[in-house]
Design a protein around this motif. Structure first.
Motif, PDB file in Angstrom:
ATOM      1  N   LEU A 109      19.377  55.391  29.829  1.00  0.00           N
ATOM      2  CA  LEU A 109      18.334  54.397  29.619  1.00  0.00           C
ATOM      3  C   LEU A 109      18.455  53.261  30.623  1.00  0.00           C
ATOM      4  O   LEU A 109      19.549  52.895  31.043  1.00  0.00           O
ATOM      5  N   ASP A 110      17.315  52.671  30.972  1.00  0.00           N
ATOM      6  CA  ASP A 110      17.309  51.496  31.829  1.00  0.00           C
ATOM      7  C   ASP A 110      17.795  50.292  31.013  1.00  0.00           C
ATOM      8  O   ASP A 110      17.835  50.348  29.781  1.00  0.00           O
ATOM      9  N   PRO A 111      18.209  49.204  31.691  1.00  0.00           N
ATOM     10  CA  PRO A 111      18.772  48.051  30.964  1.00  0.00           C
ATOM     11  C   PRO A 111      17.873  47.491  29.858  1.00  0.00           C
ATOM     12  O   PRO A 111      18.370  47.097  28.798  1.00  0.00           O
ATOM     13  N   LEU A 112      16.574  47.467  30.075  1.00  0.00           N
ATOM     14  CA  LEU A 112      15.660  46.965  29.045  1.00  0.00           C
ATOM     15  C   LEU A 112      15.742  47.822  27.784  1.00  0.00           C
ATOM     16  O   LEU A 112      15.833  47.307  26.666  1.00  0.00           O
ATOM     17  N   ASN A 113      15.730  49.140  27.953  1.00  0.00           N
ATOM     18  CA  ASN A 113      15.785  50.020  26.792  1.00  0.00           C
ATOM     19  C   ASN A 113      17.169  50.065  26.159  1.00  0.00           C
ATOM     20  O   ASN A 113      17.290  50.269  24.951  1.00  0.00           O
ATOM     21  N   VAL A 114      18.222  49.851  26.953  1.00  0.00           N
ATOM     22  CA  VAL A 114      19.563  49.738  26.371  1.00  0.00           C
ATOM     23  C   VAL A 114      19.572  48.577  25.381  1.00  0.00           C
ATOM     24  O   VAL A 114      20.003  48.714  24.236  1.00  0.00           O
ATOM     25  N   ARG A 115      19.072  47.429  25.816  1.00  0.00           N
ATOM     26  CA  ARG A 115      19.035  46.239  24.932  1.00  0.00           C
ATOM     27  C   ARG A 115      18.136  46.472  23.723  1.00  0.00           C
ATOM     28  O   ARG A 115      18.440  46.027  22.618  1.00  0.00           O
ATOM     29  N   ARG A 116      17.017  47.174  23.943  1.00  0.00           N
ATOM     30  CA  ARG A 116      16.085  47.443  22.845  1.00  0.00           C
ATOM     31  C   ARG A 116      16.740  48.328  21.779  1.00  0.00           C
ATOM     32  O   ARG A 116      16.659  48.034  20.586  1.00  0.00           O
ATOM     33  N   ILE A 117      17.393  49.407  22.201  1.00  0.00           N
ATOM     34  CA  ILE A 117      18.052  50.306  21.251  1.00  0.00           C
ATOM     35  C   ILE A 117      19.215  49.584  20.572  1.00  0.00           C
ATOM     36  O   ILE A 117      19.414  49.698  19.352  1.00  0.00           O
ATOM     37  N   GLU A 118      19.968  48.827  21.353  1.00  0.00           N
ATOM     38  CA  GLU A 118      21.076  48.038  20.796  1.00  0.00           C
ATOM     39  C   GLU A 118      20.565  47.104  19.699  1.00  0.00           C
ATOM     40  O   GLU A 118      21.125  47.042  18.600  1.00  0.00           O
ATOM     41  N   LYS A 119      19.493  46.386  19.977  1.00  0.00           N
ATOM     42  CA  LYS A 119      18.910  45.447  19.011  1.00  0.00           C
ATOM     43  C   LYS A 119      18.430  46.191  17.757  1.00  0.00           C
ATOM     44  O   LYS A 119      18.665  45.742  16.631  1.00  0.00           O
ATOM     45  N   LEU A 120      17.786  47.336  17.944  1.00  0.00           N
ATOM     46  CA  LEU A 120      17.303  48.111  16.804  1.00  0.00           C
ATOM     47  C   LEU A 120      18.459  48.589  15.926  1.00  0.00           C
ATOM     48  O   LEU A 120      18.384  48.535  14.695  1.00  0.00           O
ATOM     49  N   LEU A 121      19.530  49.037  16.555  1.00  0.00           N
ATOM     50  CA  LEU A 121      20.683  49.503  15.785  1.00  0.00           C
ATOM     51  C   LEU A 121      21.320  48.366  14.989  1.00  0.00           C
ATOM     52  O   LEU A 121      21.654  48.527  13.816  1.00  0.00           O
ATOM     53  N   VAL A 122      21.468  47.198  15.621  1.00  0.00           N
ATOM     54  CA  VAL A 122      22.066  46.044  14.931  1.00  0.00           C
ATOM     55  C   VAL A 122      21.169  45.595  13.781  1.00  0.00           C
ATOM     56  O   VAL A 122      21.641  45.346  12.668  1.00  0.00           O
ATOM     57  N   GLU A 123      19.861  45.511  14.022  1.00  0.00           N
ATOM     58  CA  GLU A 123      18.928  45.107  12.963  1.00  0.00           C
ATOM     59  C   GLU A 123      18.958  46.099  11.807  1.00  0.00           C
ATOM     60  O   GLU A 123      18.945  45.708  10.640  1.00  0.00           O
ATOM     61  N   LEU A 124      19.002  47.382  12.135  1.00  0.00           N
ATOM     62  CA  LEU A 124      19.059  48.420  11.113  1.00  0.00           C
ATOM     63  C   LEU A 124      20.311  48.253  10.263  1.00  0.00           C
ATOM     64  O   LEU A 124      20.256  48.276   9.035  1.00  0.00           O
ATOM     65  N   ASN A 125      21.431  48.054  10.912  1.00  0.00           N
ATOM     66  CA  ASN A 125      22.693  47.871  10.213  1.00  0.00           C
ATOM     67  C   ASN A 125      22.652  46.654   9.301  1.00  0.00           C
ATOM     68  O   ASN A 125      23.079  46.700   8.153  1.00  0.00           O
ATOM     69  N   GLU A 126      22.106  45.556   9.804  1.00  0.00           N
ATOM     70  CA  GLU A 126      22.036  44.328   9.002  1.00  0.00           C
ATOM     71  C   GLU A 126      21.074  44.471   7.834  1.00  0.00           C
ATOM     72  O   GLU A 126      21.350  44.022   6.728  1.00  0.00           O
TER      73      GLU A 126
END
Length: 170
Positions: A109-126
């Motif tokens: 993934l490009d850096p933008l999508n890395v951050r997007r997936i990272e954010k989605l995973l953290v939000e999902l976990n929370e």
């Protein structure tokens, strides 16, 4: 697994344990002969008694949550790499699993999508309070996301919080 000793379970009982686990595969692993809607709906059809109306509503909600509203009719080949990974994340989490296994969620993934997936995973976990197990070679994301990390160093597992490991000589 989630406090169940699975070593002696029958196939029937293992099925119940597996139904509590979602899997985000490295390259999405969406079924290319099925639409995005059908891919995301599959776990609900296989593991629940929800009506088609409820399934449709849940799929739309999950696709919207990963930033993919109005993609239900598209086929996997019509999505970019980042969109494909987000659709796969919607499928992995549509049944609200207790545990989500993520195999190299940031690979390719490009850096933008890395951050997007990272954010989605953290939000999902929370939001869901589930357990995420993420294998990754992407150290910056791992350090930002994790409560606990395990590195393999010279054949040994080194485990700790990101802060502990950053202070470690390893």
């Amino acid at each position: 697994v989630a406090e169940d000793d699975v070593t002696g379970l029958s196939e029937r009982h293992l099925f119940r344990v597996r139904a509590r686990i979602g899997m985000l595969f490295q390259h999405g692993a969406l079924l290319d002969s099925m639409s995005i809607f059908e891919n995301v709906a599959l776990p609900l059809r296989e593991h629940t008694e929800l009506s088609e109306r409820d399934i449709a509503a849940e799929v739309a909600r999950r696709l919207s949550a990963v930033g993919l509203p109005d993609t239900e009719k598209l086929m996997p080949r019509q999505l970019s790499g980042g969109m494909l990974r987000r659709a796969a994340l919607a499928r992995a989490t549509v049944s609200d699993p207790e545990i989500v296994l993520c195999d190299e969620a940031f690979s390719g993934l490009d850096p933008l999508n890395v951050r997007r997936i990272e954010k989605l995973l953290v939000e999902l976990n929370e939001r869901l309070g589930n357990t995420l197990l993420v294998t990754s070679h992407h150290i910056p994301s791992s350090l930002r996301m994790a409560d606990q990390l395990t590195f393999l160093v010279a054949g040994e597992a080194v485990t700790g919080s990101p802060a502990d490991l950053q202070r470690s000589a390893d």
